[in-house]
Design a protein around this motif. Structure first.
Motif, PDB file in Angstrom:
ATOM      1  N   MET A  95       0.713  -1.163   0.151  1.00 19.36           N
ATOM      2  CA  MET A  95       0.097   0.017   0.244  1.00 19.36           C
ATOM      3  C   MET A  95       0.749   1.191  -0.008  1.00 19.36           C
ATOM      4  N   ALA A  96       0.571   2.145  -0.872  1.00 19.45           N
ATOM      5  CA  ALA A  96       1.246   3.335  -0.984  1.00 19.45           C
ATOM      6  C   ALA A  96       0.914   4.532  -1.043  1.00 19.45           C
ATOM      7  N   LEU A  97       1.090   5.448  -0.133  1.00 19.37           N
ATOM      8  CA  LEU A  97       0.566   6.830  -0.125  1.00 19.37           C
ATOM      9  C   LEU A  97       1.069   7.843  -1.084  1.00 19.37           C
ATOM     10  N   GLU A  98       0.326   8.310  -1.578  1.00 15.91           N
ATOM     11  CA  GLU A  98       0.965   9.545  -2.663  1.00 15.91           C
ATOM     12  C   GLU A  98      -0.239  10.514  -2.848  1.00 15.91           C
ATOM     13  N   PRO A  99      -0.106  11.737  -2.054  1.00 15.48           N
ATOM     14  CA  PRO A  99      -0.957  12.765  -2.515  1.00 15.48           C
ATOM     15  C   PRO A  99      -0.512  13.508  -3.667  1.00 15.48           C
ATOM     16  N   PHE A 100       0.624  13.592  -4.068  1.00 18.19           N
ATOM     17  CA  PHE A 100       0.966  14.375  -5.320  1.00 18.19           C
ATOM     18  C   PHE A 100       1.633  13.420  -6.501  1.00 18.19           C
ATOM     19  N   PRO A 101       0.799  12.612  -7.076  1.00 15.08           N
ATOM     20  CA  PRO A 101       1.327  11.703  -8.021  1.00 15.08           C
ATOM     21  C   PRO A 101       1.827  12.389  -8.962  1.00 15.08           C
ATOM     22  N   LEU A 102       2.836  11.791  -9.690  1.00 18.43           N
ATOM     23  CA  LEU A 102       3.978  12.267 -10.815  1.00 18.43           C
ATOM     24  C   LEU A 102       3.065  11.686 -12.220  1.00 18.43           C
ATOM     25  N   GLU A 103       3.449  12.218 -13.052  1.00 15.42           N
ATOM     26  CA  GLU A 103       3.078  11.922 -14.593  1.00 15.42           C
ATOM     27  C   GLU A 103       4.080  10.903 -14.938  1.00 15.42           C
ATOM     28  N   GLU A 126       4.861   0.744 -14.635  1.00 13.62           N
ATOM     29  CA  GLU A 126       3.963   1.617 -15.373  1.00 13.62           C
ATOM     30  C   GLU A 126       2.408   1.296 -15.130  1.00 13.62           C
ATOM     31  N   ALA A 127       2.181   0.035 -14.674  1.00 15.82           N
ATOM     32  CA  ALA A 127       1.002  -0.241 -14.083  1.00 15.82           C
ATOM     33  C   ALA A 127       0.585   0.342 -12.959  1.00 15.82           C
ATOM     34  N   MET A 128       1.675   0.386 -11.903  1.00 17.48           N
ATOM     35  CA  MET A 128       1.495   0.789 -10.792  1.00 17.48           C
ATOM     36  C   MET A 128       1.480   2.276 -10.591  1.00 17.48           C
ATOM     37  N   MET A 129       2.098   3.151 -11.630  1.00 19.19           N
ATOM     38  CA  MET A 129       2.307   4.650 -11.555  1.00 19.19           C
ATOM     39  C   MET A 129       0.961   5.066 -12.372  1.00 19.19           C
ATOM     40  N   SER A 130       0.383   4.313 -12.982  1.00 17.83           N
ATOM     41  CA  SER A 130      -0.714   4.971 -13.996  1.00 17.83           C
ATOM     42  C   SER A 130      -2.238   4.373 -13.191  1.00 17.83           C
ATOM     43  N   ALA A 131      -1.951   3.496 -11.973  1.00 14.34           N
ATOM     44  CA  ALA A 131      -3.209   2.774 -11.693  1.00 14.34           C
ATOM     45  C   ALA A 131      -4.053   4.019 -10.986  1.00 14.34           C
ATOM     46  N   HIS A 132      -5.329   3.736 -10.860  1.00 17.64           N
ATOM     47  CA  HIS A 132      -6.223   4.646 -10.234  1.00 17.64           C
ATOM     48  C   HIS A 132      -6.178   4.421  -8.836  1.00 17.64           C
ATOM     49  N   MET A 133      -6.266   5.679  -8.027  1.00 19.71           N
ATOM     50  CA  MET A 133      -6.294   5.536  -6.526  1.00 19.71           C
ATOM     51  C   MET A 133      -7.068   4.614  -6.078  1.00 19.71           C
ATOM     52  N   GLU A 134      -6.681   3.836  -5.197  1.00 17.45           N
ATOM     53  CA  GLU A 134      -7.571   2.695  -4.315  1.00 17.45           C
ATOM     54  C   GLU A 134      -8.079   1.481  -5.106  1.00 17.45           C
ATOM     55  N   GLN A 135      -7.404   1.620  -6.487  1.00 17.02           N
ATOM     56  CA  GLN A 135      -7.551   0.475  -7.354  1.00 17.02           C
ATOM     57  C   GLN A 135      -6.587  -0.728  -6.972  1.00 17.02           C
ATOM     58  N   VAL A 136      -6.992  -2.118  -6.683  1.00 12.40           N
ATOM     59  CA  VAL A 136      -6.095  -3.129  -6.419  1.00 12.40           C
ATOM     60  C   VAL A 136      -5.656  -3.878  -7.626  1.00 12.40           C
ATOM     61  N   LEU A 137      -4.339  -3.861  -7.668  1.00 13.15           N
ATOM     62  CA  LEU A 137      -3.590  -4.304  -9.028  1.00 13.15           C
ATOM     63  C   LEU A 137      -3.083  -5.572  -8.386  1.00 13.15           C
TER      64      LEU A 137
END
Ligand SMILES: C[S@@+](CC[C@H](N)C(=O)[O-])C[C@H]1O[C@@H](n2cnc3c(N)ncnc32)[C@H](O)[C@@H]1O
Length: 234
Positions: A95-103, A126-137
């Protein structure tokens, strides 16, 4: 331990974070405006590998780990954890918290999978970085990943994590991240016996951890740093 709620700060990262080379050939992001970087200039991969994988992940003997990362950033710690979990055959819920996600483009420019010799992990990163918030991959049969836009100060998890990667910007840039209120939130979120690791070794930070009921220990730091901190919830 009182379940205090930490004040939510109004920090917003500057917009001039740009790729910057580091001493081990891997890249990080650097902002001239605030003079801060996402990883050490002595080696982005070397630092993440030492602090979070070697002193954190490899110190945990349980075959199934619930991991919390405070500050997903460029995804380097998550990527190294995925690689290590695959190698060890561990089961990981990350589980990763990130209030300011990078492009995604700026993450791609850092070429982290290539830097760790695992270009096959470009797709999962890329799947992790582009996932929607709260989506479980489910990235592999043993590795699930979820991210949240919550700030650590807003997190209300209780006894949920075996291991915490505390990778906030430095105390000089974000002092509100290194307070007893934040470590109270983390203490509550950690299971008994859980471990927290961070690159920072400052005395004030150690005291704040202790005041929150954690048991901090100074251990050998990554390249360019004498010490870092490991803290246990007893
Ligand atoms: C040093 S960087 C993290 C580097 C990252 N772990 C990596 O592997 O690339 C710090 C991160 O903390 C995030 N952050 C800032 N304020 C936060 C807060 N209140 N709660 C959680 N994360 C926060 C920042 O957006 C930034 O991505």
């Amino acid at each position: 331990m009182p379940a205090t709620t930490a004040p939510v700060p109004d920090f917003t990262p500057p917009t001039d974070f740009m790729p910057h080379p580091t001493a081990d050939g891997s890249r990080t992001l650097y902002s001239e405006t605030i003079g801060e970087h996402y990883h050490s200039f002595f080696g982005a991969v070397a630092e993440s590998e030492h602090v979070y994988i070697d002193k954190g992940f490899r110190s945990c003997v349980k075959p199934h780990l619930d991991i919390l990362e405070v500050g997903l950033g460029t995804g380097l710690n998550a990527l190294l954890t995925l690689a290590e979990a695959q190698q060890k055959g561990s089961i990981v819920n990350y589980m990763a918290l990130e209030p300011f996600p990078l492009e995604l483009d700026i993450v791609r420019a850092l070429q982290h999978p290539e830097a760790i010799g695992r270009p096959d992990l470009i797709e999962p990163l890329e799947a992790m970085m582009s996932a929607h918030m709260e989506q479980v991959l489910s990235l592999t049969p043993g590795f699930t990943f979820q991210k949240s836009a919550k700030r650590i100060q807003e997190m209300d998890a209780v006894k949920a994590f075996d291991l915490v990667y505390f990778d906030a910007f430095a105390p000089k840039v974000q002092p509100e991240m290194w307070t007893v209120e934040v470590f109270n939130v983390l203490h509550r979120a950690m299971k008994p016996g859980a471990l927290l690791v961070t690159y920072c070794a400052k005395g004030d930070v150690r005291r704040a951890m202790r005041d929150a009921g954690l048991v901090p220990e100074l251990v050998q730091g990554p390249p360019g740093k004498y010490k870092m901190l490991k803290a246990r919830r007893t």
